[in-house]
Design a protein around this motif. Structure first.
Motif, PDB file in Angstrom:
ATOM      1  N   THR A  37       6.861  19.296 -11.658  1.00 30.65           N
ATOM      2  CA  THR A  37       7.254  17.968 -12.121  1.00 30.65           C
ATOM      3  C   THR A  37       8.590  17.641 -11.464  1.00 30.65           C
ATOM      4  N   CYS A  38       8.625  16.552 -10.718  1.00 34.30           N
ATOM      5  CA  CYS A  38       9.820  16.187  -9.976  1.00 34.30           C
ATOM      6  C   CYS A  38      10.251  14.767 -10.328  1.00 34.30           C
ATOM      7  N   PHE A  39      11.450  14.628 -10.912  1.00 39.73           N
ATOM      8  CA  PHE A  39      11.927  13.307 -11.356  1.00 39.73           C
ATOM      9  C   PHE A  39      10.853  12.636 -12.219  1.00 39.73           C
ATOM     10  N   PHE A  40      10.338  13.418 -13.172  1.00 36.36           N
ATOM     11  CA  PHE A  40       9.181  12.961 -13.942  1.00 36.36           C
ATOM     12  C   PHE A  40       9.370  13.024 -15.446  1.00 36.36           C
ATOM     13  N   LEU A  41       9.993  14.078 -15.967  1.00 36.48           N
ATOM     14  CA  LEU A  41      10.057  14.267 -17.425  1.00 36.48           C
ATOM     15  C   LEU A  41      10.633  13.040 -18.143  1.00 36.48           C
ATOM     16  N   ASP A  42      11.617  12.392 -17.524  1.00 40.39           N
ATOM     17  CA  ASP A  42      12.280  11.257 -18.187  1.00 40.39           C
ATOM     18  C   ASP A  42      11.502   9.950 -18.068  1.00 40.39           C
ATOM     19  N   THR A  43      10.270  10.019 -17.515  1.00 34.65           N
ATOM     20  CA  THR A  43       9.424   8.820 -17.511  1.00 34.65           C
ATOM     21  C   THR A  43       8.601   8.737 -18.802  1.00 34.65           C
ATOM     22  N   ALA A  44       8.698   9.792 -19.613  1.00 34.77           N
ATOM     23  CA  ALA A  44       7.879   9.856 -20.832  1.00 34.77           C
ATOM     24  C   ALA A  44       8.465   9.008 -21.955  1.00 34.77           C
ATOM     25  N   ASP A  74       4.960  15.071 -25.408  1.00 33.92           N
ATOM     26  CA  ASP A  74       3.565  14.821 -25.013  1.00 33.92           C
ATOM     27  C   ASP A  74       3.305  15.386 -23.617  1.00 33.92           C
ATOM     28  N   TYR A  75       4.244  15.180 -22.712  1.00 37.53           N
ATOM     29  CA  TYR A  75       4.104  15.717 -21.351  1.00 37.53           C
ATOM     30  C   TYR A  75       4.060  17.244 -21.389  1.00 37.53           C
ATOM     31  N   ILE A  76       4.967  17.841 -22.176  1.00 39.01           N
ATOM     32  CA  ILE A  76       5.049  19.305 -22.215  1.00 39.01           C
ATOM     33  C   ILE A  76       3.750  19.881 -22.783  1.00 39.01           C
ATOM     34  N   SER A  93      20.789  13.655  -4.496  1.00 40.70           N
ATOM     35  CA  SER A  93      20.608  12.205  -4.420  1.00 40.70           C
ATOM     36  C   SER A  93      19.110  11.962  -4.590  1.00 40.70           C
ATOM     37  N   TYR A  94      18.720  10.699  -4.671  1.00 40.44           N
ATOM     38  CA  TYR A  94      17.292  10.380  -4.809  1.00 40.44           C
ATOM     39  C   TYR A  94      17.035   9.043  -4.141  1.00 40.44           C
ATOM     40  N   THR A  95      16.142   9.043  -3.159  1.00 39.32           N
ATOM     41  CA  THR A  95      15.822   7.832  -2.377  1.00 39.32           C
ATOM     42  C   THR A  95      17.107   7.123  -1.974  1.00 39.32           C
TER      43      THR A  95
HETATM   44  C1  LIG Z   1      10.818   8.650 -10.459  1.00 39.65           C
HETATM   45  S1  LIG Z   1       9.184   8.709  -9.839  1.00 39.65           S
HETATM   46  C2  LIG Z   1       9.080  10.359  -9.142  1.00 39.65           C
HETATM   47  C3  LIG Z   1       8.003  10.447  -8.080  1.00 39.65           C
HETATM   48  C4  LIG Z   1       7.970  11.753  -7.296  1.00 39.65           C
HETATM   49  N1  LIG Z   1       7.685  12.885  -8.180  1.00 39.65           N
HETATM   50  C5  LIG Z   1       9.274  11.980  -6.596  1.00 39.65           C
HETATM   51  O1  LIG Z   1       9.904  13.018  -6.833  1.00 39.65           O
HETATM   52  O2  LIG Z   1       9.671  11.162  -5.781  1.00 39.65           O
HETATM   53  C6  LIG Z   1       8.265   8.883 -11.346  1.00 39.65           C
HETATM   54  C7  LIG Z   1       6.760   8.897 -11.088  1.00 39.65           C
HETATM   55  O3  LIG Z   1       6.117   9.154 -12.325  1.00 39.65           O
HETATM   56  C8  LIG Z   1       4.924   8.362 -12.427  1.00 39.65           C
HETATM   57  N2  LIG Z   1       4.625   8.204 -13.855  1.00 39.65           N
HETATM   58  C9  LIG Z   1       5.350   7.545 -14.769  1.00 39.65           C
HETATM   59  N3  LIG Z   1       4.789   7.669 -15.992  1.00 39.65           N
HETATM   60  C10 LIG Z   1       3.683   8.431 -15.832  1.00 39.65           C
HETATM   61  C11 LIG Z   1       2.664   8.933 -16.718  1.00 39.65           C
HETATM   62  N4  LIG Z   1       2.684   8.664 -18.019  1.00 39.65           N
HETATM   63  N5  LIG Z   1       1.693   9.705 -16.201  1.00 39.65           N
HETATM   64  C12 LIG Z   1       1.662  10.001 -14.890  1.00 39.65           C
HETATM   65  N6  LIG Z   1       2.583   9.562 -13.984  1.00 39.65           N
HETATM   66  C13 LIG Z   1       3.569   8.782 -14.461  1.00 39.65           C
HETATM   67  C14 LIG Z   1       5.337   7.062 -11.749  1.00 39.65           C
HETATM   68  O4  LIG Z   1       4.216   6.395 -11.287  1.00 39.65           O
HETATM   69  C15 LIG Z   1       6.195   7.588 -10.576  1.00 39.65           C
HETATM   70  O5  LIG Z   1       5.394   7.869  -9.450  1.00 39.65           O
END
Ligand SMILES: C[S@@+](CC[C@H](N)C(=O)[O-])C[C@H]1O[C@@H](n2cnc3c(N)ncnc32)[C@H](O)[C@@H]1O
Length: 102
Positions: A2-9, A14-16, A75-77
Motif C-alpha cells: 500500500t503506497c500513499f493509500f491508507l489515508d484515502t480510507a 476497513d482497509y486493514i 516528496s510525492y509527484t
Molecule cells: C494518493 S494516490 C496513490 C497512488 C499510488 N499508490 C502512488 O503511490 O502513486 C491514492 C490512490 O488510491 C485510490 N483509492 C482511493 N480510495 C480507494 C478505495 N477505497 N479503494 C481502492 N483504491 C482507492 C485512488 O484511486 C488513488 O489511485
C-alpha cells in the motif's frame, strides 16, 4: 503493497481488515505513506483520522505482526525545480499476517 493509500480510507480499519482477508497466513503487507487524510476538510465526507500511534497499536490486534517500522521523508509527484517543495513524513512498515494456527 500500500503506497500513499491508507489515508484515502473513510475508516482505515476497513482497509486493514480487507488486507488481512486477502493475504494468506504468513503473507506480507508493506506500507509506505503519510497519514494526510484525504477527506479531512470535506465535512460532508465522514472520515476517522487515526494517528500513527493508534494504528501502531491496532494493526497487531487485527492479526498482523510488525517486521519493520520506520519513518522516511519523501516528496510525492513533485517538480524538483519548483520553488515550493512539499515533503511527507511517511510510515514505512512491513507486517506479516499472523498464522492463526501457530
Ligand atoms: C494518493 S494516490 C496513490 C497512488 C499510488 N499508490 C502512488 O503511490 O502513486 C491514492 C490512490 O488510491 C485510490 N483509492 C482511493 N480510495 C480507494 C478505495 N477505497 N479503494 C481502492 N483504491 C482507492 C485512488 O484511486 C488513488 O489511485
Amino acid at each position: 503493497m500500500t503506497c500513499f493509500f491508507l489515508d484515502t480510507a473513510h475508516n482505515a480499519l476497513d482497509y486493514i481488515e480487507c488486507i488481512h482477508a486477502i493475504l494468506k497466513p504468513g503473507g506480507l503487507w508493506v506500507n509506505f505513506g503519510p497519514l494526510l487524510y484525504h477527506y479531512a476538510d470535506q465535512h460532508d465526507q465522514p472520515q476517522l483520522e487515526f494517528s500513527w500511534e493508534t494504528l501502531e497499536k491496532l494493526i497487531p490486534k487485527m492479526g498482523f505482526e510488525f517486521l519493520t517500522k520506520e519513518t522516511r521523508e519523501t516528496s510525492y509527484t513533485q517538480n524538483r525545480t519548483s520553488l515550493m517543495q512539499m515533503r511527507y513524513m511517511c510510515k514505512f512498515f512491513s507486517a506479516r499476517k499472523l498464522n492463526l494456527k501457530s
